[in-house]
Design a protein around this motif. Structure first.
Motif, short mmCIF file in Angstrom:
data_model
loop_
_atom_site.label_atom_id
_atom_site.label_comp_id
_atom_site.label_asym_id
_atom_site.label_seq_id
_atom_site.Cartn_x
_atom_site.Cartn_y
_atom_site.Cartn_z
N LEU A 384 0.85 -1.35 -0.15
CA LEU A 384 -0.01 -0.05 -0.02
C LEU A 384 0.87 1.22 0.07
O LEU A 384 0.28 2.38 -0.59
N TRP A 385 2.15 1.13 0.55
CA TRP A 385 2.82 2.14 0.40
C TRP A 385 3.12 2.63 -1.00
O TRP A 385 3.29 3.86 -1.44
N SER A 386 3.59 1.42 -1.67
CA SER A 386 3.68 1.69 -3.33
C SER A 386 2.56 2.46 -3.83
O SER A 386 2.70 3.56 -4.67
N THR A 387 1.52 2.06 -3.52
CA THR A 387 0.07 2.57 -3.96
C THR A 387 -0.08 3.95 -3.77
O THR A 387 -0.48 4.72 -4.70
N GLY A 388 0.29 4.31 -2.38
CA GLY A 388 0.07 5.78 -2.04
C GLY A 388 1.13 6.82 -2.66
O GLY A 388 0.72 7.76 -3.16
N PHE A 389 2.44 6.17 -2.97
CA PHE A 389 3.29 7.22 -3.54
C PHE A 389 3.10 7.17 -4.90
O PHE A 389 3.44 8.56 -5.49
N ASN A 390 2.63 6.39 -5.64
CA ASN A 390 2.64 6.20 -7.12
C ASN A 390 1.09 7.29 -7.51
O ASN A 390 1.17 8.26 -8.24
N TRP A 391 0.02 7.24 -6.51
CA TRP A 391 -1.39 8.07 -6.62
C TRP A 391 -0.87 9.52 -6.40
O TRP A 391 -1.41 10.36 -6.91
N ALA A 392 -0.04 9.70 -5.40
CA ALA A 392 0.30 10.99 -5.06
C ALA A 392 1.07 11.71 -6.35
O ALA A 392 0.81 12.86 -6.52
N ARG A 393 2.13 10.89 -6.99
CA ARG A 393 2.93 11.53 -8.06
C ARG A 393 1.63 11.76 -9.25
O ARG A 393 2.10 12.78 -9.99
N ALA A 394 0.77 10.81 -9.44
CA ALA A 394 0.15 11.04 -10.52
C ALA A 394 -1.04 12.14 -10.26
O ALA A 394 -1.50 12.39 -11.21
N THR A 395 -1.15 12.52 -9.20
CA THR A 395 -2.14 13.34 -8.79
C THR A 395 -1.67 14.78 -8.29
O THR A 395 -1.50 15.73 -8.92
N LEU A 396 -1.15 14.60 -7.02
CA LEU A 396 -0.35 15.82 -6.63
C LEU A 396 0.57 16.25 -7.17
O LEU A 396 1.09 17.45 -7.56
N GLY A 397 1.62 15.26 -7.70
CA GLY A 397 2.63 15.49 -8.55
C GLY A 397 2.77 15.73 -10.01
O GLY A 397 3.47 16.02 -10.75
N THR A 398 1.37 15.66 -10.61
CA THR A 398 1.14 15.90 -11.82
C THR A 398 0.08 16.99 -12.27
O THR A 398 0.43 17.92 -12.88
N ILE A 399 -0.99 16.90 -11.63
CA ILE A 399 -2.40 17.73 -12.09
C ILE A 399 -1.72 19.35 -11.92
O ILE A 399 -1.86 20.06 -12.87
N PRO A 400 -1.38 19.82 -10.48
CA PRO A 400 -1.12 21.20 -10.39
C PRO A 400 0.20 21.68 -11.05
O PRO A 400 0.02 22.68 -11.73
N PHE A 401 1.22 20.80 -11.18
CA PHE A 401 2.23 21.27 -11.88
C PHE A 401 2.09 21.18 -13.39
O PHE A 401 2.60 22.25 -14.06
N ALA A 402 1.01 20.30 -14.00
CA ALA A 402 0.99 20.37 -15.33
C ALA A 402 0.07 21.56 -15.86
O ALA A 402 0.22 22.06 -16.79
N TRP A 403 -0.78 21.67 -15.11
CA TRP A 403 -1.80 22.80 -15.13
C TRP A 403 -1.09 24.26 -15.33
O TRP A 403 -1.40 24.91 -15.91
N TRP A 404 -0.13 24.40 -14.13
CA TRP A 404 0.95 25.62 -14.23
C TRP A 404 1.51 25.63 -15.52
O TRP A 404 1.66 26.69 -16.20
N GLY A 405 2.24 24.64 -16.00
CA GLY A 405 2.97 24.59 -16.72
C GLY A 405 2.41 24.61 -18.36
O GLY A 405 2.82 25.08 -19.15
N ALA A 406 1.04 24.60 -18.35
CA ALA A 406 0.38 24.63 -19.57
C ALA A 406 0.05 26.08 -19.89
O ALA A 406 -0.07 26.54 -21.17
N GLN A 407 0.46 27.23 -18.86
CA GLN A 407 0.40 28.51 -19.19
C GLN A 407 1.62 29.00 -20.06
O GLN A 407 1.59 29.98 -20.87
N TYR A 408 2.74 27.92 -20.20
CA TYR A 408 3.88 28.14 -21.11
C TYR A 408 3.84 27.27 -22.44
O TYR A 408 4.95 27.06 -23.13
N GLY A 409 2.62 26.72 -22.69
CA GLY A 409 2.56 25.68 -23.82
C GLY A 409 2.79 24.34 -23.61
O GLY A 409 3.06 24.06 -22.49
N PRO A 410 2.76 23.45 -24.68
CA PRO A 410 3.05 21.95 -24.20
C PRO A 410 4.15 21.70 -23.64
O PRO A 410 4.09 20.57 -22.81
#
Length: 442
Positions: A384-410
């Motif tokens: 379950l630790w593996s599950t937690g870290f991977n989902w944290a990366r896929a959500t907290l580590g991806t969505i806000p960062f990718a959303w922010w980065g989209a302001q500067y293009g693909p």
């Protein structure tokens, strides 16, 4: 001939075990992804951005399916290898048979169960018009072949569990060779286009299942299917496979958001992302294979009670990952212009490929750290630790960062996701070392 009673990893140099298992497993796993890369290569030669983009959207859906199978194989490898390490031959054979049964059933339900929802799924990813139609047409064929892919990958996992790295490699290597031969014949020779690529995928998966089952039977790993043991075995497998499936599904969830974010920049950007998505598993195949390949090494030594070798195995895995990622990054940086030319990339697609190969590929140092940590968590009683870290990366580590980065293009979308990967990959590795440091300490 080796039998399930032969634990190979409880003796000998661990770095060598890690290198051999990861490299051979990577060759086998990369062969699965090479099939998609070859398909995209020939499709890109047709010179139509909508078709290349369609393959990109279809690839995200297919990534969910492949991740499901990989998650199940991690559970199969961990449970069967641990049983082999403990010398319980009959139990290992029973578990192997039960594993194939559950893989077949679940792959059938998930694969064919996706078919009625293809258009809504593709629209949710950002596909529209002709691109959506073509992607759905391709998937309408390939989703029903998921059970064949599952059986091939499960058989490869069973072969890794007894240390037959070459046999596991052969399962998927043959499928890649068939694809390399059939794709140009069907796509260009018979003028089937995207339909030819789909037909090739079905043939290659059929070969995977056949070669895999032959290898498992050669090792006498299968007993009779014990109906009374199916549910208890499912519970045993689910302890690792359940969290591992959830863990592996996190990656395509993150990829789906990245694809959705890039879709707003047009077909060229999506085509560029599709090329990157298919090049990375090939270039970094050893990293993708680490969780499954290192698992039997850690599991066998855990089963034998050799805690010092478990700790040494984790360190050896990290060093091997650093060497593998550094080498792949160098090759991508040097060969980026060839990639752009090979896939006829222009505009945003070419820009994405160049930026990834030059700088963003370095983020796989942290993705690799997460995969090494996954192997420790999955095989040392903390799935379950593996599950937690991977989902944290896929959500907290991806969505806000990718959303922010989209302001500067693909390119900004990919850069943002890379930053999140660095944060959570580093945290996971630190926790994994703390876990193995406490093993055997009373």
């Amino acid at each position: 001939m080796p039998t399930p009673s032969t634990p190979r990893f409880v003796t000998g140099p661990l770095f060598r075990h890690v290198a051999v298992m990861s490299t051979t497993s990577a060759i086998g796993l990369v062969a699965v992804f090479v099939v998609d890369l070859i398909n995209l290569f020939y499709i890109s030669r047709l010179g139509e951005q909508s078709i290349a983009a369609a393959v990109g959207f279809a690839g995200v859906v297919g990534f969910f399916h492949t991740s499901l199978c990989i998650g199940l194989t991690i559970g199969i490898t961990a449970v069967v290898a641990r049983t082999v390490g403990a010398g319980r031959v009959l139990d290992a054979q029973r578990l192997a048979m039960s594993s194939l049964f559950w893989m077949l059933l679940l792959a059938l339900l998930i694969g064919s169960g996706t078919a009625p929802f293809l258009h809504p799924l593709l629209r949710a990813l950002g596909a529209t018009g002709e691109t959506e139609r073509l992607a759905a047409r391709y998937l309408a064929v390939t989703v029903h072949a998921l059970p064949l892919l599952g059986i091939g990958m499960a058989s490869s996992a069973l072969l890794r569990s007894v240390g037959d790295a070459r046999g596991a490699m052969a399962v998927t290597l043959g499928a890649a060779l068939v694809t390399a031969v059939l794709d140009p014949i069907l796509i260009f020779g018979l003028h089937m286009g995207l339909d030819g690529a789909a037909a090739t995928a079905v043939v290659s998966r059929s070969l995977m299942a056949y070669v895999g089952l032959r290898g498992v039977l050669r090792h006498r790993m299968l007993g009779r299917l014990d109906r009374a043991s199916l549910w208890p075995d499912a519970k045993l497998l689910a302890v690792v496979a359940g969290p591992a499936v959830l863990t592996n599904l996190a990656t395509p969830v993150g990829a789906a958001f990245v694809t959705h974010a890039i879709a707003q920049f047009g077909a060229s950007a999506v085509a560029g992302q599709a090329i990157i998505d298919r090049v990375t598993p090939v270039a970094f195949g050893t990293i993708y294979a680490l969780s499954g390949a290192v698992g039997p090494i850690l599991a066998q030594n855990l089963g034998a009670g050799q805690f010092d070798r478990v700790r040494e195995g984790l360190r050896a895995s990290l060093w091997f990952m650093l060497i593998a990622v550094g080498s792949a990054w160098l090759l991508l940086a040097l060969g980026q212009h060839l990639l752009v030319q090979a896939f006829s990339a222009e505009g945003d697609a070419a820009q994405l490929i160049r930026m990834f190969c030059s700088w963003l590929a370095a983020s796989f140092l942290f993705a690799g750290a997460l995969f090494v940590a996954n192997a420790a968590f999955n095989n040392l009683g903390r799935p379950l630790w593996s599950t937690g870290f991977n989902w944290a990366r896929a959500t907290l580590g991806t969505i806000p960062f990718a959303w922010w980065g989209a302001q500067y293009g693909p390119v900004g979308v990919l850069a943002g996701a890379a930053i999140g990967s660095a944060i959570f990959g580093s945290l996971a590795m630190l926790v994994a070392f703390r876990l193995v440091g406490r093993m055997g300490v009373k």
